[in-house]
Design a protein around this motif. Structure first.
Motif, short mmCIF file in Angstrom:
data_model
loop_
_atom_site.label_atom_id
_atom_site.label_comp_id
_atom_site.label_asym_id
_atom_site.label_seq_id
_atom_site.Cartn_x
_atom_site.Cartn_y
_atom_site.Cartn_z
N PRO A 100 1.80 -33.61 1.88
CA PRO A 100 1.52 -33.21 3.27
C PRO A 100 2.78 -33.03 4.11
N ILE A 101 3.80 -33.83 3.84
CA ILE A 101 5.05 -33.70 4.59
C ILE A 101 5.78 -32.44 4.16
N VAL A 102 5.82 -32.19 2.87
CA VAL A 102 6.48 -31.00 2.35
C VAL A 102 5.76 -29.75 2.84
N ARG A 103 4.44 -29.77 2.86
CA ARG A 103 3.63 -28.58 3.18
C ARG A 103 3.42 -28.39 4.67
N SER A 104 4.04 -29.21 5.52
CA SER A 104 3.85 -29.06 6.96
C SER A 104 4.61 -27.85 7.51
N HIS A 105 5.32 -27.15 6.64
CA HIS A 105 6.04 -25.92 6.99
C HIS A 105 5.68 -24.87 5.95
N ASP A 106 5.69 -23.59 6.34
CA ASP A 106 5.26 -22.55 5.40
C ASP A 106 6.41 -21.87 4.66
N ASP A 107 7.62 -22.38 4.81
CA ASP A 107 8.80 -21.78 4.18
C ASP A 107 9.08 -22.49 2.85
N PRO A 108 9.10 -21.78 1.71
CA PRO A 108 9.39 -22.44 0.44
C PRO A 108 10.77 -23.09 0.40
N ALA A 109 11.71 -22.56 1.17
CA ALA A 109 13.03 -23.19 1.24
C ALA A 109 12.93 -24.56 1.91
N GLU A 110 12.09 -24.66 2.94
CA GLU A 110 11.83 -25.95 3.58
C GLU A 110 11.16 -26.91 2.59
N HIS A 111 10.26 -26.39 1.80
CA HIS A 111 9.57 -27.23 0.80
C HIS A 111 10.57 -27.85 -0.17
N ILE A 112 11.47 -27.01 -0.68
CA ILE A 112 12.48 -27.49 -1.63
C ILE A 112 13.37 -28.54 -0.98
N SER A 113 13.84 -28.23 0.24
CA SER A 113 14.73 -29.17 0.94
C SER A 113 14.05 -30.50 1.19
N ARG A 114 12.81 -30.45 1.67
CA ARG A 114 12.10 -31.69 1.99
C ARG A 114 11.80 -32.50 0.73
N ALA B 207 22.47 -22.36 -3.90
CA ALA B 207 22.45 -21.91 -5.29
C ALA B 207 21.23 -21.03 -5.57
N LEU B 208 20.16 -21.23 -4.82
CA LEU B 208 18.95 -20.42 -4.99
C LEU B 208 19.05 -19.08 -4.26
N GLY B 209 20.12 -18.92 -3.46
CA GLY B 209 20.33 -17.63 -2.79
C GLY B 209 20.14 -17.64 -1.30
N VAL B 210 19.91 -18.81 -0.71
CA VAL B 210 19.77 -18.91 0.75
C VAL B 210 21.16 -18.89 1.38
N GLU B 211 21.32 -18.13 2.45
CA GLU B 211 22.61 -18.02 3.14
C GLU B 211 23.07 -19.40 3.61
N ASN C 94 11.07 -13.14 -1.78
CA ASN C 94 12.48 -12.79 -1.54
C ASN C 94 13.22 -13.82 -0.68
N ARG C 95 12.71 -15.06 -0.67
CA ARG C 95 13.42 -16.13 0.01
C ARG C 95 14.55 -16.64 -0.88
N PHE C 96 14.33 -16.60 -2.18
CA PHE C 96 15.33 -16.98 -3.15
C PHE C 96 15.74 -15.76 -3.96
N ALA C 97 16.93 -15.82 -4.50
CA ALA C 97 17.43 -14.72 -5.33
C ALA C 97 16.64 -14.66 -6.64
N PRO C 98 16.39 -13.46 -7.16
CA PRO C 98 15.70 -13.36 -8.45
C PRO C 98 16.49 -14.06 -9.55
N MET C 99 15.83 -14.91 -10.28
CA MET C 99 16.46 -15.62 -11.38
C MET C 99 15.37 -16.21 -12.26
N ARG D 105 6.05 -24.39 -8.32
CA ARG D 105 5.26 -23.48 -7.48
C ARG D 105 6.07 -22.99 -6.28
N ASP D 106 6.95 -23.85 -5.72
CA ASP D 106 7.77 -23.44 -4.59
C ASP D 106 8.86 -22.47 -5.02
#
Length: 237
Positions: free
Chosen positions: A96-110, A202-206, A157-162, A148-149
Motif C-alpha cells: 500500500p505504501i509503494v502503490r500510493s503513487h502511480d509512477d513505477p520509478a516511485e515504486h522502485i524507489s520506495r 541505472a534504469l534510465g531516469v534522469e 518509457n519511464r525506464f530505458a529499454p533493457m 511488475r514495476d
C-alpha cells in the motif's frame, strides 16, 4: 435413536462426531506445522550463516524425524515455505505504501527504501529475507513485487529499454547493498536514498529526477514494522 442410546458416548459426556474429530486433528496438524516453522525461524535468527538441518530442527522442536517428514520432505522445503510466508507478509504490508503513487520509478524507489528501513527496525527479519529471500529465490512474491514495476516502467518509457533480468538485477542489487550496509552499521549509515537514486539512474531516469524521487517523503511509520514482527510468529495458514 440418540448417540447415548446407540452406545457411542456415555451419559453426561459430549458427543464428538466425525466432524469434530476431523477439526481436532486438523488443529493438531496446524500446531505441529507452526511449531516446525517457528523453530526453523528461531534457528535462522540465531545463525544466518547456514540454514538449519533437519537434525537441528527436530532436536530444538523435540519431535521425531518421522514427524518432520509428515510435514516437509526436506530442510530445503521448510526453508522455502518459511521464507515465502515471511516475504508474502512483507510485500502485503509494504505494497500500500509503494502503490500510493502511480509512477513505477516511485515504486522502485520506495521498495528499496522500505527494505532499508526494515533493516533498521527488524534486523533479524531483514537478515533472513536478504540472505535467503531475493538472493535465494525462495520468495516469489518479492521477485514479482519488483518485476511488475520494471516491466511497467519500460512499457511506459519511464525506464530505458533493457532485458528484464538486467533491470531486475540492478534493483535487487541496490536494495541488497543498502540493506546489508544498514545491517552492518545498525542503521547509522543510511544509504537508502542514495541506493534508490543510483538504481533509478541505472534504469534510465534522469539524474536530477532520480534524486528528487529518492528523497521524496515516505509516508510510513513504525506500525509497518511492528506488523512484520508479528508476522514472524508464522501461525500456519
Amino acid at each position: 435413536m440418540t448417540a447415548i442410546e446407540m452406545g457411542f458416548v456415555a451419559e453426561g459426556e459430549p458427543w464428538e462426531g466425525p466432524d469434530h474429530r476431523q477439526r481436532v486433528a486438523a488443529k493438531k496438524r496446524q500446531r505441529m506445522r507452526a511449531l516446525l516453522l517457528s523453530t526453523t525461524l528461531r534457528l535462522l535468527m540465531d545463525n544466518l550463516n547456514a540454514p538449519p538441518s533437519i537434525d537441528d530442527i527436530i532436536r530444538t522442536a523435540q519431535v521425531s524425524r518421522g514427524t518432520f517428514y509428515k510435514y516437509f520432505p526436506s530442510s530445503e522445503a521448510i526453508l522455502r515455505e518459511l521464507i515465502g510466508k515471511m516475504a508474502e507478509r512483507w510485500v502485503r504490508a509494504a505494497d500500500p505504501i509503494v502503490r500510493s503513487h502511480d509512477d513505477p520509478a516511485e515504486h522502485i524507489s520506495r521498495g528499496i527504501r522500505l527494505a532499508s528501513m526494515l533493516a533498521v527496525h527488524q534486523p533479524g527479519v531483514a537478515g533472513i529475507l536478504g540472505r535467503f529471500g531475493w538472493s535465494g529465490h525462495h520468495a516469489p512474491s518479492m521477485l514479482e513485487f519488483v518485476r511488475r514495476d520494471i516491466e511497467d516502467g519500460v512499457r511506459h518509457n519511464r525506464f530505458a529499454p533493457m532485458p528484464t533480468t538486467l533491470a531486475f538485477n540492478i534493483v535487487t542489487g541496490a536494495a541488497m547493498s543498502a540493506m546489508h550496509r544498514m545491517l552492518e552499521t545498525a542503521g547509522k549509515d543510511d544509504i537508502s536514498e542514495l541506493a534508490a537514486a543510483v538504481a533509478l539512474r541505472a534504469l534510465g531516469v534522469e539524474s536530477t529526477t532520480a534524486d528528487a524521487i529518492s528523497s521524496s517523503p515516505l509516508n510510513t511509520n513504525i506500525v509497518l514494522f511492528e506488523d512484520m514482527l508479528d508476522a514472524t510468529n508464522l501461525e500456519a495458514s
